[in-house]
Design an enzyme around this catalytic site. Structure first.
Site, short mmCIF file in Angstrom:
data_model
loop_
_atom_site.label_atom_id
_atom_site.label_comp_id
_atom_site.label_asym_id
_atom_site.label_seq_id
_atom_site.Cartn_x
_atom_site.Cartn_y
_atom_site.Cartn_z
N LYS A 202 0.86 -1.19 0.00
CA LYS A 202 0.00 0.00 0.00
C LYS A 202 0.89 1.24 0.00
O LYS A 202 1.82 1.35 0.81
CB LYS A 202 -0.89 0.00 1.24
CG LYS A 202 -1.64 1.30 1.53
CD LYS A 202 -2.81 1.51 0.60
CE LYS A 202 -3.63 2.74 1.01
NZ LYS A 202 -4.36 2.57 2.27
N ASP A 331 -13.08 0.76 3.18
CA ASP A 331 -12.24 1.62 3.98
C ASP A 331 -12.64 1.59 5.45
O ASP A 331 -12.40 2.54 6.20
CB ASP A 331 -12.24 3.06 3.48
CG ASP A 331 -10.96 3.82 3.86
OD1 ASP A 331 -9.99 3.16 4.30
OD2 ASP A 331 -10.93 5.05 3.74
#
Length: 419
Positions: A202, A331
């Site tokens: 990420k 998320d």
């Protein structure tokens, strides 16, 4: 309870219906034979003599759902405290993750990508430890694809000292914790995550809505740094997911060869077309534009959200219309853990059919993580199966009412009438 280690007898799951995700139709009845961790037959004509039959009644069987952006190490009942990232030590944070993993699994999400810690841990990759504990059957949770620490520049979007506006030296962070500047450091940061068990990388390619340092979507890493991150990950066989909102930053991520854009809130039409051309995935996290509580955020962040969120919803609609490969991701804990199915409702609101939304959480997500062993109810695939009432092809809201969860042949939830 931990998954039993002793061999289990075969299980035959019966239900009123099951979804053929490829054909896009319901098949009646739903009838699966499970042996060990895998589906061995659909509508079996014979079964082993010791087979256990579970008749779930008037429900629809679906493949286990997948959420491609969560952070199980954050959130929970007290997630509103802004000090959690600096108050929780690694042990407390791991226990927080245990509770969140259970909530997520019981909501019908049997696979997740955990996209990057942004807390001080001394370089420990807590999501890798969580994955190991789940895989060993010590705790309940979904299959985890861990990212370790998100790679971000000093003061970047997932620099935890930026979120809390801490004074210098109060919370020193290291390259091992993802704070990296310059080509050499970002390469080192990626290598460290991979060495210690990350299965996806990420990176914060742009600023965010909740970033104090600059406008939403401003590019944070240089083009050279982004290319170095993608190069390191790809040579190790891993994909890169980029937190990326601004159009220019998304273009830079595409040019660098990054595989998946998270959010993409401010992408222009030409950039969306490039994503289609490149085959880049989008994890739109579009429900947070409806459901994220920013009431306790700083006034400037509330103003930023009021500006960006309506534009983000429109971007997701255009991405769907243009054929971008959209995978389901929430998320969480931007929305609470266990409410993951709300992303599917939001995708339908933005223009997806219910079938397309279900594919975003099954076959598209499986393709994103290179997992050809799940996402469908077929012989030879993992027995990750959930059941919901009614017909989710006409009412995607049924996915919020999960009655049954099986992961790898083990039942973790059964609230059907026959139970």
């Amino acid at each position: 309870m931990p998954r039993p280690r002793t061999p289990q007898p075969p299980v035959r799951l019966r239900a009123a219906r099951m979804l053929d995700i490829d054909k896009g139709e319901l098949v009646e009845p739903g009838d699966l034979l499970i042996e060990g961790e895998h589906i061995t037959a659909v509508v079996p004509t014979t079964v082993p003599p010791d087979t256990v039959e579970l008749d779930l009644g008037d429900v629809t069987l679906l493949p286990g759902l997948m959420d491609m952006e969560v952070n199980l190490l954050l959130g929970g009942p007290d997630h509103r405290s802004p000090l959690n990232p600096v108050q929780d030590d690694p042990a407390v944070r791991t226990l927080r993750a245990v509770a969140n993993a259970r909530r997520t699994l019981r909501a019908g999400f049997t696979t997740v990508r955990n996209l990057g810690l942004f807390v001080q841990t001394g370089g420990l990759l807590l999501d890798v430890a969580l994955k190991k504990a789940i895989d060993l059957g010590w705790i309940e949770g979904p299959r985890v694809v861990p990212a370790g620490h998100a790679i971000t520049p000093t003061g970047g979007h997932l620099d935890p000292t930026m979120f809390q506006a801490l004074a210098p030296h109060i919370m020193p962070l290291t390259v091992e914790e993802g704070i990296a500047n310059g080509v050499d450091e970002v390469r080192k940061a990626v290598r460290y995550q991979i060495k210690h068990g990350a299965r996806v990388i990420k990176v914060c390619a742009s600023n965010g809505v909740m970033s104090h340092t600059g406008p939403a979507g401003a590019q944070q890493y240089s083009d050279d740094e982004l290319r170095a991150i993608a190069d390191e990950a790809h040579r190790a066989g891993l994909k890169v997911a980029a937190h990326c909102m601004g159009d220019r930053a998304i273009r830079a991520a595409l040019d660098a060869g990054i595989d998946c854009v998270e959010h993409g809130f401010l992408a222009g039409d030409e950039t969306l077309d490039l994503m289609v051309e490149h085959g880049t995935f989008l994890v739109a996290t579009t429900y947070i534009a409806d459901g994220m509580d920013v009431s306790e955020a700083a006034p400037e962040l509330q103003a930023k959200a009021a500006d960006v969120f309506p534009r983000a919803k429109a971007t997701t609609r255009r991405a769907i219309e243009r054929g971008v490969r959209v995978a389901c991701g929430t998320d969480a804990p931007a929305i609470p853990h266990g409410r993951n199915a709300r992303e599917l409702l939001a995708l339908v609101d933005r223009g997806m059919t219910p079938l397309a939304a279900l594919r975003a959480a099954t076959t598209v997500a499986a393709e994103l993580i290179d997992a050809d062993d799940r996402g469908r109810l077929e012989p030879g695939l993992l027995a990750d199966v959930v059941a919901v009432p009614g017909d989710p092809l006409t009412d995607i809201g049924m996915t919020e009412d999960v009655r049954f969860v099986m992961k790898g042949g083990q039942v973790y939830r059964n609230e059907t009438a026959d139970h």
